[in-house]
Design a protein around this motif. Structure first.
Motif, PDB file in Angstrom:
ATOM      1  N   GLY A 299      77.784  24.049  20.561  1.00 22.90           N
ATOM      2  CA  GLY A 299      76.851  25.092  20.142  1.00 22.90           C
ATOM      3  C   GLY A 299      77.447  26.009  19.094  1.00 22.90           C
ATOM      4  N   ARG A 300      78.721  26.367  19.268  1.00 21.68           N
ATOM      5  CA  ARG A 300      79.370  27.231  18.272  1.00 21.68           C
ATOM      6  C   ARG A 300      79.545  26.506  16.936  1.00 21.68           C
ATOM      7  NH1 ARG A 300      82.365  28.862  22.920  1.00 21.68           N
ATOM      8  NH2 ARG A 300      84.069  27.429  22.450  1.00 21.68           N
ATOM      9  N   ALA A 301      79.827  25.204  16.990  1.00 21.46           N
ATOM     10  CA  ALA A 301      79.943  24.427  15.745  1.00 21.46           C
ATOM     11  C   ALA A 301      78.614  24.410  15.004  1.00 21.46           C
ATOM     12  CB  ALA A 301      80.401  23.005  16.053  1.00 21.46           C
ATOM     13  N   THR A 302      77.527  24.283  15.743  1.00 21.29           N
ATOM     14  CA  THR A 302      76.203  24.282  15.128  1.00 21.29           C
ATOM     15  C   THR A 302      75.887  25.645  14.532  1.00 21.29           C
ATOM     16  OG1 THR A 302      75.514  22.665  16.799  1.00 21.29           O
ATOM     17  CG2 THR A 302      73.789  23.734  15.530  1.00 21.29           C
ATOM     18  N   TRP A 344      80.010  19.968  10.482  1.00 18.56           N
ATOM     19  CA  TRP A 344      79.969  20.733  11.730  1.00 18.56           C
ATOM     20  C   TRP A 344      78.689  20.434  12.504  1.00 18.56           C
ATOM     21  CZ3 TRP A 344      81.665  25.789   8.885  1.00 18.56           C
ATOM     22  CH2 TRP A 344      83.063  25.840   8.827  1.00 18.56           C
ATOM     23  N   HIS A 345      77.569  20.412  11.776  1.00 15.94           N
ATOM     24  CA  HIS A 345      76.291  20.179  12.447  1.00 15.94           C
ATOM     25  C   HIS A 345      76.242  18.798  13.090  1.00 15.94           C
ATOM     26  CE1 HIS A 345      71.995  18.634  12.131  1.00 15.94           C
ATOM     27  NE2 HIS A 345      72.041  19.391  13.199  1.00 15.94           N
ATOM     28  N   ALA A 346      76.681  17.764  12.357  1.00 18.87           N
ATOM     29  CA  ALA A 346      76.641  16.411  12.910  1.00 18.87           C
ATOM     30  C   ALA A 346      77.495  16.306  14.158  1.00 18.87           C
ATOM     31  CB  ALA A 346      77.102  15.408  11.857  1.00 18.87           C
ATOM     32  N   ALA A 347      78.700  16.893  14.116  1.00 22.62           N
ATOM     33  CA  ALA A 347      79.588  16.822  15.278  1.00 22.62           C
ATOM     34  C   ALA A 347      78.971  17.540  16.475  1.00 22.62           C
ATOM     35  CB  ALA A 347      80.942  17.439  14.937  1.00 22.62           C
ATOM     36  N   GLY A 348      78.425  18.732  16.255  1.00 25.20           N
ATOM     37  CA  GLY A 348      77.815  19.478  17.352  1.00 25.20           C
ATOM     38  C   GLY A 348      76.545  18.825  17.856  1.00 25.20           C
ATOM     39  N   SER A 349      75.709  18.373  16.929  1.00 26.24           N
ATOM     40  CA  SER A 349      74.437  17.767  17.298  1.00 26.24           C
ATOM     41  C   SER A 349      74.630  16.512  18.133  1.00 26.24           C
ATOM     42  CB  SER A 349      73.645  17.426  16.032  1.00 26.24           C
ATOM     43  OG  SER A 349      72.558  16.587  16.317  1.00 26.24           O
ATOM     44  N   LEU A 350      75.537  15.673  17.712  1.00 23.28           N
ATOM     45  CA  LEU A 350      75.706  14.400  18.397  1.00 23.28           C
ATOM     46  C   LEU A 350      76.433  14.552  19.738  1.00 23.28           C
ATOM     47  CD1 LEU A 350      76.481  12.363  15.198  1.00 23.28           C
ATOM     48  CD2 LEU A 350      74.389  12.341  16.541  1.00 23.28           C
ATOM     49  N   GLU A 351      77.212  15.618  19.887  1.00 28.81           N
ATOM     50  CA  GLU A 351      77.776  15.926  21.200  1.00 28.81           C
ATOM     51  C   GLU A 351      76.675  16.408  22.141  1.00 28.81           C
ATOM     52  OE1 GLU A 351      80.536  17.153  24.350  1.00 28.81           O
ATOM     53  OE2 GLU A 351      80.297  15.509  22.930  1.00 28.81           O
ATOM     54  N   LEU A 352      75.815  17.293  21.658  1.00 28.03           N
ATOM     55  CA  LEU A 352      74.757  17.833  22.511  1.00 28.03           C
ATOM     56  C   LEU A 352      73.698  16.783  22.827  1.00 28.03           C
ATOM     57  CD1 LEU A 352      74.347  21.340  20.856  1.00 28.03           C
ATOM     58  CD2 LEU A 352      75.394  20.815  23.057  1.00 28.03           C
ATOM     59  N   ARG A 353      73.476  15.866  21.903  1.00 28.83           N
ATOM     60  CA  ARG A 353      72.497  14.793  22.151  1.00 28.83           C
ATOM     61  C   ARG A 353      72.800  14.059  23.450  1.00 28.83           C
ATOM     62  NH1 ARG A 353      71.848   9.373  18.331  1.00 28.83           N
ATOM     63  NH2 ARG A 353      70.646   8.136  19.826  1.00 28.83           N
ATOM     64  N   PHE A 354      74.070  13.776  23.689  1.00 32.27           N
ATOM     65  CA  PHE A 354      74.455  13.066  24.902  1.00 32.27           C
ATOM     66  C   PHE A 354      74.799  14.026  26.038  1.00 32.27           C
ATOM     67  CE2 PHE A 354      75.636  10.034  21.485  1.00 32.27           C
ATOM     68  CZ  PHE A 354      74.767   9.008  21.838  1.00 32.27           C
ATOM     69  N   ARG A 355      75.394  15.160  25.710  1.00 31.65           N
ATOM     70  CA  ARG A 355      75.842  16.097  26.724  1.00 31.65           C
ATOM     71  C   ARG A 355      74.674  16.658  27.520  1.00 31.65           C
ATOM     72  NH1 ARG A 355      80.680  17.091  28.952  1.00 31.65           N
ATOM     73  NH2 ARG A 355      81.543  16.624  26.885  1.00 31.65           N
ATOM     74  N   LEU A 356      73.548  16.937  26.866  1.00 29.85           N
ATOM     75  CA  LEU A 356      72.413  17.554  27.541  1.00 29.85           C
ATOM     76  C   LEU A 356      71.505  16.538  28.227  1.00 29.85           C
ATOM     77  CD1 LEU A 356      71.366  20.264  24.910  1.00 29.85           C
ATOM     78  CD2 LEU A 356      72.940  20.474  26.834  1.00 29.85           C
ATOM     79  N   ALA A 357      71.780  15.246  28.049  1.00 27.13           N
ATOM     80  CA  ALA A 357      70.947  14.201  28.650  1.00 27.13           C
ATOM     81  C   ALA A 357      71.598  13.685  29.922  1.00 27.13           C
ATOM     82  CB  ALA A 357      70.752  13.058  27.657  1.00 27.13           C
ATOM     83  N   PRO A 358      70.828  13.473  30.994  1.00 25.15           N
ATOM     84  CA  PRO A 358      71.401  12.914  32.224  1.00 25.15           C
ATOM     85  C   PRO A 358      71.868  11.483  31.997  1.00 25.15           C
ATOM     86  CG  PRO A 358      69.011  13.049  32.378  1.00 25.15           C
ATOM     87  CD  PRO A 358      69.392  13.770  31.132  1.00 25.15           C
ATOM     88  N   ALA A 359      72.891  11.074  32.722  1.00 27.80           N
ATOM     89  CA  ALA A 359      73.511   9.765  32.506  1.00 27.80           C
ATOM     90  C   ALA A 359      72.539   8.617  32.730  1.00 27.80           C
ATOM     91  CB  ALA A 359      74.725   9.609  33.423  1.00 27.80           C
ATOM     92  N   HIS A 360      71.596   8.778  33.655  1.00 25.56           N
ATOM     93  CA  HIS A 360      70.706   7.666  33.996  1.00 25.56           C
ATOM     94  C   HIS A 360      69.538   7.517  33.027  1.00 25.56           C
ATOM     95  CE1 HIS A 360      68.621  11.134  35.822  1.00 25.56           C
ATOM     96  NE2 HIS A 360      67.519  10.435  35.635  1.00 25.56           N
ATOM     97  N   ALA A 361      69.422   8.412  32.041  1.00 28.36           N
ATOM     98  CA  ALA A 361      68.263   8.368  31.131  1.00 28.36           C
ATOM     99  C   ALA A 361      68.697   8.544  29.684  1.00 28.36           C
ATOM    100  CB  ALA A 361      67.253   9.450  31.520  1.00 28.36           C
ATOM    101  N   GLN A 362      69.862   8.024  29.324  1.00 29.89           N
ATOM    102  CA  GLN A 362      70.363   8.189  27.964  1.00 29.89           C
ATOM    103  C   GLN A 362      69.431   7.541  26.930  1.00 29.89           C
ATOM    104  OE1 GLN A 362      73.150   9.713  26.629  1.00 29.89           O
ATOM    105  NE2 GLN A 362      73.599  10.657  28.605  1.00 29.89           N
ATOM    106  N   GLY A 363      68.866   6.380  27.260  1.00 31.12           N
ATOM    107  CA  GLY A 363      67.982   5.714  26.312  1.00 31.12           C
ATOM    108  C   GLY A 363      66.718   6.512  26.056  1.00 31.12           C
ATOM    109  N   GLN A 364      66.111   6.993  27.123  1.00 32.25           N
ATOM    110  CA  GLN A 364      64.890   7.780  26.972  1.00 32.25           C
ATOM    111  C   GLN A 364      65.149   9.053  26.170  1.00 32.25           C
ATOM    112  OE1 GLN A 364      61.824  10.315  29.804  1.00 32.25           O
ATOM    113  NE2 GLN A 364      63.028   8.687  30.725  1.00 32.25           N
ATOM    114  N   TYR A 365      66.226   9.731  26.470  1.00 28.10           N
ATOM    115  CA  TYR A 365      66.564  10.950  25.738  1.00 28.10           C
ATOM    116  C   TYR A 365      66.914  10.641  24.284  1.00 28.10           C
ATOM    117  CZ  TYR A 365      66.403  14.268  29.634  1.00 28.10           C
ATOM    118  OH  TYR A 365      65.976  15.103  30.658  1.00 28.10           O
TER     119      TYR A 365
END
Length: 425
Positions: A299-302, A344-365
């Motif tokens: 979030g701070r990187a973004t 900075w945005h790409a690094a933060g965005s792509l971390e949050l894309r997976f970090r905020l999604a539950p493990a069992h629904a990565q494809g849907q997210y």
């Protein structure tokens, strides 16, 4: 008689084994042999053909099929909207059935739909071929997301940054190939590129076949294919992040028109600006991603990225009225600052894309995340045209202000997501 061993002061055995990895692997230019390298290679091959085709698709419709410009734009627009709809349901299918098989199907569908363009002689046929291609492409992105997450392991940000660097490199080579085809400007050249793009889908599929099969993940109690759309913090992140992804069109869309219409800089400078952007991304993306791990850090990187976008765009906005060489120098500096923000945005965005999604629904997210990026690319030309090109310098500052506001809001959404996860747990 026993032999006395000498240990370092901390008592640990030193690892004196020589590093036998090749130089490209040691320098981070090439991943070690394994699933990550294969997935990166498949993505490179796929993006190589896609980038070349996208740059020539409108001209193929105009020159070869013979469609009027209005129908070309309408067909591409409809295809893009149709493609956005596929992400969440196909991502859910990848979660439940396994992502590799779903991804392979989407690649084969894209190969067939691409070849069907050779037989498209009407507006309807062109639009259907492009819609199926975009639908399968968006579906493939949703299925590929879980593969990135699971093969990336504990270093998903670094792995995703490497994938982004290779995609930029492939896009550069694809653009060069497209330039050669456009220079020839013949029906046979455009058709040859379409066939080559279809072969890249097949080539990517051959590489993906060598990846280990990933078992489907068990669904959480009560989960469904619309889970991501009901996740308010994640949807807020998708909206904000989609706004920030408009930054990619600043250099590729707004800047070339700004150079030609509003400055005294030589027209060839647009190529220099794109080269600066591409080289910085390829060289620095992996390094920038180091340490971007965890929601708060991302979030701070973004947030920093939004401020960098404002600064870079403010510098670019000063170019009108300057002599050609000065305008080029100023805009080069602005592009460099803007690119740092994009890293900075790409690094933060792509971390949050997976970090905020539950493990069992990565494809849907991943599918929902793709909708946000797709909408940004749909809105970007009109928005940047209105602000940056019609309003001039104040518009560049206004657009920079939008980026700052979105960047500042992302850490708040991350904290909101953390609280909602704790309550649901």
């Amino acid at each position: 008689m026993s032999q006395t061993s000498t240990l370092p002061p901390d008592g640990r055995q030193e690892d004196t084994a020589p590093d036998r990895r090749s130089w490209p692997v040691r320098r981070g230019l090439l991943l070690e042999s394994g699933p990550q390298r294969r997935l990166a290679l498949g993505g490179f091959v796929n993006q190589l053909g896609t980038a070349a085709f996208l740059a020539t698709a409108p001209l193929y419709a105009l020159r070869v099929i013979g469609l009027p410009l209005g129908q070309v734009g309408l067909g591409l627009g409809v295809a893009g909207v149709v493609g956005l709809l596929a992400g969440p349901p196909v991502g859910h299918l990848a979660d439940r059935r396994g992502p590799r098989g779903v991804f392979l199907v989407t690649l084969l569908v894209q190969a067939v739909s691409m070849l069907s363009l050779l037989f498209a002689h009407s507006f309807t046929a062109f639009m259907v071929s492009m819609a199926v291609t975009d639908l399968a492409g968006a579906s493939g992105g949703a299925a590929r997301g879980p593969m990135i997450r699971r093969f990336g392991g504990d270093e998903v940000p670094k792995f995703r940054s490497y994938l982004r660097s290779t995609a930029f490199l492939a896009s550069t080579f694809g653009a060069l190939a497209a330039g050669a085809v456009i220079q020839l400007d013949s029906g046979s050249a455009y058709r040859a590129l379409i066939v080559a793009n279809a072969l890249t889908f097949v080539g990517c599929a051959v590489v993906v076949l060598r990846l280990p099969e990933l078992e489907p993940l068990p669904a959480a109690t009560g989960s469904n294919r619309w889970l991501a759309l009901k996740d308010k913090p994640y949807m807020a992140f998708v909206v904000l992040d989609g706004i920030l992804w408009i930054q990619g069109e600043v250099v590729t869309y707004a800047l070339p028109l700004w150079v030609v219409l509003h400055t005294q800089a030589p027209r060839w400078f647009t190529g220099v600006a794109l080269a600066v952007n591409t080289v910085m991304v390829v060289v620095l993306q992996i390094r920038t991603s180091r340490g971007i791990k965890g929601g708060q850090v991302a979030g701070r990187a973004t947030r920093r990225a939004g401020l960098a976008f404002l600064l870079g765009m403010a510098v670019i906005a000063t170019a009108p009225g300057l002599p050609g060489w000065a305008a080029a120098a100023v805009m080069t500096a602005g592009v460099a600052v803007h690119t740092v923000g994009s890293l900075w945005h790409a690094a933060g965005s792509l971390e949050l894309r997976f970090r905020l999604a539950p493990a069992h629904a990565q494809g849907q997210y991943s599918g929902v995340f793709g909708i946000g990026m797709g909408l940004c690319y749909t809105v970007a030309p009109g928005l940047l045209g209105l602000l940056c090109l019609s309003w001039g310098a104040p518009g560049w500052l206004a657009m920079g202000g939008v980026f700052v506001a979105a960047g500042l809001a992302v850490p708040l959404v991350v904290r909101w997501a953390g609280r909602s996860r704790e309550l649901s747990a």
